[in-house]
Design an enzyme around this catalytic site. Structure first.
Site, mmCIF file in Angstrom:
data_model
loop_
_atom_site.group_PDB
_atom_site.id
_atom_site.type_symbol
_atom_site.label_atom_id
_atom_site.label_comp_id
_atom_site.label_asym_id
_atom_site.label_seq_id
_atom_site.Cartn_x
_atom_site.Cartn_y
_atom_site.Cartn_z
ATOM 1 N N LYS A 126 0.869 -1.190 0.000
ATOM 2 C CA LYS A 126 0.000 0.000 0.000
ATOM 3 C C LYS A 126 0.895 1.225 0.000
ATOM 4 C CE LYS A 126 -4.415 1.063 0.235
ATOM 5 N NZ LYS A 126 -5.575 0.268 -0.194
ATOM 6 N N ASP A 166 -6.970 4.229 -4.569
ATOM 7 C CA ASP A 166 -7.657 4.096 -3.280
ATOM 8 C C ASP A 166 -8.272 5.490 -3.052
ATOM 9 O OD1 ASP A 166 -7.842 2.121 -0.806
ATOM 10 O OD2 ASP A 166 -7.486 4.079 0.073
HETATM 11 P P1 NDP Z 1 -12.906 7.825 -3.078
HETATM 12 O O1 NDP Z 1 -11.819 8.806 -2.899
HETATM 13 O O2 NDP Z 1 -13.446 7.583 -4.435
HETATM 14 O O3 NDP Z 1 -14.126 8.172 -2.133
HETATM 15 C C1 NDP Z 1 -13.978 8.256 -0.758
HETATM 16 C C2 NDP Z 1 -15.304 8.629 -0.129
HETATM 17 O O4 NDP Z 1 -15.209 8.490 1.284
HETATM 18 C C3 NDP Z 1 -15.676 10.077 -0.384
HETATM 19 O O5 NDP Z 1 -17.065 10.197 -0.384
HETATM 20 C C4 NDP Z 1 -15.061 10.777 0.834
HETATM 21 O O6 NDP Z 1 -15.653 12.016 1.146
HETATM 22 C C5 NDP Z 1 -15.322 9.775 1.913
HETATM 23 N N1 NDP Z 1 -14.266 9.908 2.939
HETATM 24 C C6 NDP Z 1 -12.929 9.814 2.762
HETATM 25 N N2 NDP Z 1 -12.276 10.026 3.906
HETATM 26 C C7 NDP Z 1 -13.218 10.300 4.817
HETATM 27 C C8 NDP Z 1 -13.173 10.602 6.192
HETATM 28 N N3 NDP Z 1 -12.006 10.700 6.852
HETATM 29 N N4 NDP Z 1 -14.362 10.797 6.813
HETATM 30 C C9 NDP Z 1 -15.540 10.688 6.151
HETATM 31 N N5 NDP Z 1 -15.641 10.390 4.838
HETATM 32 C C10 NDP Z 1 -14.501 10.210 4.189
HETATM 33 O O7 NDP Z 1 -12.342 6.461 -2.445
HETATM 34 P P2 NDP Z 1 -12.859 4.968 -2.663
HETATM 35 O O8 NDP Z 1 -14.327 4.945 -2.899
HETATM 36 O O9 NDP Z 1 -11.967 4.339 -3.648
HETATM 37 O O10 NDP Z 1 -12.515 4.319 -1.254
HETATM 38 C C11 NDP Z 1 -13.464 4.239 -0.188
HETATM 39 C C12 NDP Z 1 -13.041 3.136 0.780
HETATM 40 O O11 NDP Z 1 -12.978 1.890 0.084
HETATM 41 C C13 NDP Z 1 -11.660 3.301 1.420
HETATM 42 O O12 NDP Z 1 -11.695 2.749 2.726
HETATM 43 C C14 NDP Z 1 -10.760 2.441 0.544
HETATM 44 O O13 NDP Z 1 -9.589 2.015 1.224
HETATM 45 C C15 NDP Z 1 -11.694 1.285 0.267
HETATM 46 N N6 NDP Z 1 -11.389 0.442 -0.891
HETATM 47 C C16 NDP Z 1 -11.247 0.991 -2.132
HETATM 48 C C17 NDP Z 1 -10.987 0.183 -3.213
HETATM 49 C C18 NDP Z 1 -10.906 0.717 -4.596
HETATM 50 O O14 NDP Z 1 -10.771 -0.094 -5.520
HETATM 51 N N7 NDP Z 1 -10.997 2.003 -4.834
HETATM 52 C C19 NDP Z 1 -10.784 -1.263 -3.051
HETATM 53 C C20 NDP Z 1 -11.041 -1.751 -1.720
HETATM 54 C C21 NDP Z 1 -11.316 -0.905 -0.683
HETATM 55 P P3 NDP Z 1 -14.893 13.370 0.817
HETATM 56 O O15 NDP Z 1 -15.082 13.573 -0.663
HETATM 57 O O16 NDP Z 1 -15.541 14.394 1.647
HETATM 58 O O17 NDP Z 1 -13.450 13.164 1.191
HETATM 59 O O1 2IT Z 2 -7.877 -1.575 -0.754
HETATM 60 C C1 2IT Z 2 -7.797 -2.078 -1.903
HETATM 61 O O2 2IT Z 2 -7.942 -3.283 -2.085
HETATM 62 C C2 2IT Z 2 -7.577 -1.176 -3.037
HETATM 63 N N1 2IT Z 2 -7.533 0.023 -2.842
HETATM 64 C C3 2IT Z 2 -7.399 -1.740 -4.409
HETATM 65 C C4 2IT Z 2 -5.991 -2.240 -4.589
HETATM 66 C C5 2IT Z 2 -5.646 -2.668 -5.997
HETATM 67 O O3 2IT Z 2 -4.460 -2.985 -6.195
HETATM 68 O O4 2IT Z 2 -6.503 -2.699 -6.875
#
Ligand code: NDP
Ligand code: 2IT
Length: 453
Positions: A126, A166
């Protein structure tokens, strides 16, 4: 807590005193591994868990860049290469002001088990930066990404370490990062996943995490012979994972009534339909705007600001059947978990990484609900990243159907592994133990095979 876990955790705490998120993630896994150590002393004597918690390599670097005013800005860049026992390091990059070593170490640690569960040959890593993309121009984001990659490029590669997105890292950032890597290395390779479809990306990668979290929940529901038809769902976040969770829930007949960002949440009693979801995508992905604007267009919906230091989050205090936390770590605390249970929620599928505190998890497990922890439920994203790597190696893209079918199979298999491992180790229905044990065993066996490295 068993004797093993308390003495093990005391040592980990002493070595990493300020890393609270990392300690939280390790403690949860240690509780499950204690069950394995009881039955398989070979893992205990090889000190597999003790080795897994130490990153194989930790890279930290300066990221200087110039903003649109011509002022110099300095951020901190990180890459944690956690474990390569079963494949090249693999995991996302997070750009968010809260990023620090503890948060990235917890994410890298979780990634090791998650990637193992996918059954694909990918190790765990990561990275990221405390850079805040919010309010920055495209040019500023580009200059930052170029500076970040100017150091990172020497540590990664398609057979070494393959980053992805992420929080704060989506298609735009992956594009800038890929461009700079290609320029520096003079190589067009699958060194990043989540790439654009016209230059090596995989169909379904943007959708994969959200779709996967819903597929996983559908499998959990199947154990009770139920489907999503007519079920009310709470979703947090409004980014990549939240958007495609809502998309798939609409497909399967669910009714999603909430969506949020870090300033608060929207409650839409009538449910978010496809047209409203398109609007959320426009707001967040194109206009890069705030979620409260949803209520300016859909007047029956209500926006409530949320104070992150309050005792509970009102988002989790609505009548519902299912919850999909899809924003960030520790967004459901013990009070939130109690509120969810009180409101009838009996399915929780974690799109986010570690969104529930240890106290919250305990409430879910004690209540015997269908609780899918992040490392199992959100593995769809990295799984399709693994499929993107396969397609890049073959130089042959698959169709949407092909990738989606594989994603569904992978999520089914992960669910099956969780159920079987939970049964085998004496905690039927406990997906936390199932995921930790299933993820651990494959990595542990590979580490035993490869000697003390
Ligand atoms: P994005 O940046 O696309 O979206 C994040 C969302 O979460 C936004 O709505 C953001 O709001 C909100 N957010 C972020 N930080 C905070 C905080 N501290 N408090 C409240 N809301 C918050 O990210 P993703 O959708 O990609 O990721 C969301 C979650 O999913 C994370 O935990 C990530 O690790 C996990 N994840 C993502 C994967 C991926 O493929 N993208 C894979 C597996 C897990 P704001 O715009 O106000 O910051
Ligand atoms: O938390 C996760 O699994 C991710 N943000 C995706 C990682 C990846 O390599 O696609």
């Amino acid at each position: 807590m068993s004797d093993f876990v308390s003495s093990f955790m005391a040592e980990v705490k002493e070595k990493n005193p300020h890393e609270k998120e990392f300690l939280q993630a390790v403690e949860e896994v240690a509780e499950s591994v204690a069950r394995i150590y009881d039955r398989h002393p070979e893992y205990r004597s090889a000190k597999i868990l003790e080795r897994i918690i130490e990153p194989e390599r930790l890279i930290m670097f300066r990221v200087p860049w110039m903003d649109d005013q011509g002022d110099i800005q300095i951020n901190r860049g990180f890459r944690i290469e956690m474990n390569s026992a079963i494949g090249p390091y693999k995991g996302g990059l997070r750009f968010h002001p809260s990023v620090n070593l503890s948060i990235l170490k917890f994410l890298a640690f979780e990634q090791v088990f998650k990637n193992s569960l996918t059954s694909l040959p990918i190790g765990g890593g990561k990275g990221g930066s405390d850079f805040d993309p919010k309010g920055k121009s495209d040019n500023e984001v580009m200059r930052f990404c170029q500076s970040f990659m100017s150091e990172l490029y020497r540590h990664i590669g398609p057979n070494t370490d393959v980053p992805a997105g992420d929080i704060g890292v989506g298609g735009r950032e992956i594009g800038f990062l890929f461009g700079q890597y290609k320029k520096l290395k003079n190589e067009f390779t699958g060194v990043l996943t989540g790439k654009g479809l016209k230059w090596g990306g995989s169909l379904i990668r943007p959708e994969a995490t959200g779709y996967g979290a819903v597929y996983f929940a559908a499998e959990m529901l199947k154990t009770r012979k139920e489907t999503f038809e007519g079920k009310t769902c709470l979703v947090s976040g409004s980014g990549n994972v939240a958007q495609y969770t809502i998309d798939k829930l609409i497909d399967l007949g669910g009714k999603v009534v909430t969506v949020s960002d870090s300033s608060g949440y929207v409650y839409d009693e009538e449910g978010i339909n496809r047209k409203k979801l398109d609007y959320i995508m426009e707001l967040k992905n194109l206009r890069r705007s705030r979620i409260h604007e949803y209520t300016e267009k859909y007047k029956n919906a209500v926006f409530t600001p949320v104070n992150p230091s309050a005792d509970y989050n009102p988002l989790w205090n609505h009548k519902a059947d299912c919850a999909f936390p899809s924003a960030t770590q520790n967004e459901i605390n013990g009070n939130d978990a109690k509120n969810l249970l009180k409101n009838g929620v009996y399915v929780v599928s974690e799109g986010a990484n570690m969104p529930t505190t240890i106290d919250g998890v305990k409430h879910f497990l004690d209540a015997g609900i269908l609780y899918g922890p992040g490392k199992a439920a959100n593995a769809g994203g990295v799984a399709v990243s693994g499929l993107e790597m396969s397609q890049n190696s073959m130089r042959l893209p698959w169709t949407r159907e092909e990738v989606d079918n594989r994603l569904q199979m992978i999520m089914k298999n992960i669910h099956q592994t969780c159920v079987e491992m939970a049964d085998r180790f004496g905690t039927p229905g406990n997906y936390v133990n199932g995921a930790n044990i299933g993820g651990f065993l494959k990595v542990a066996d590979a580490m035993l095979d490869q000697g003390l490295v």
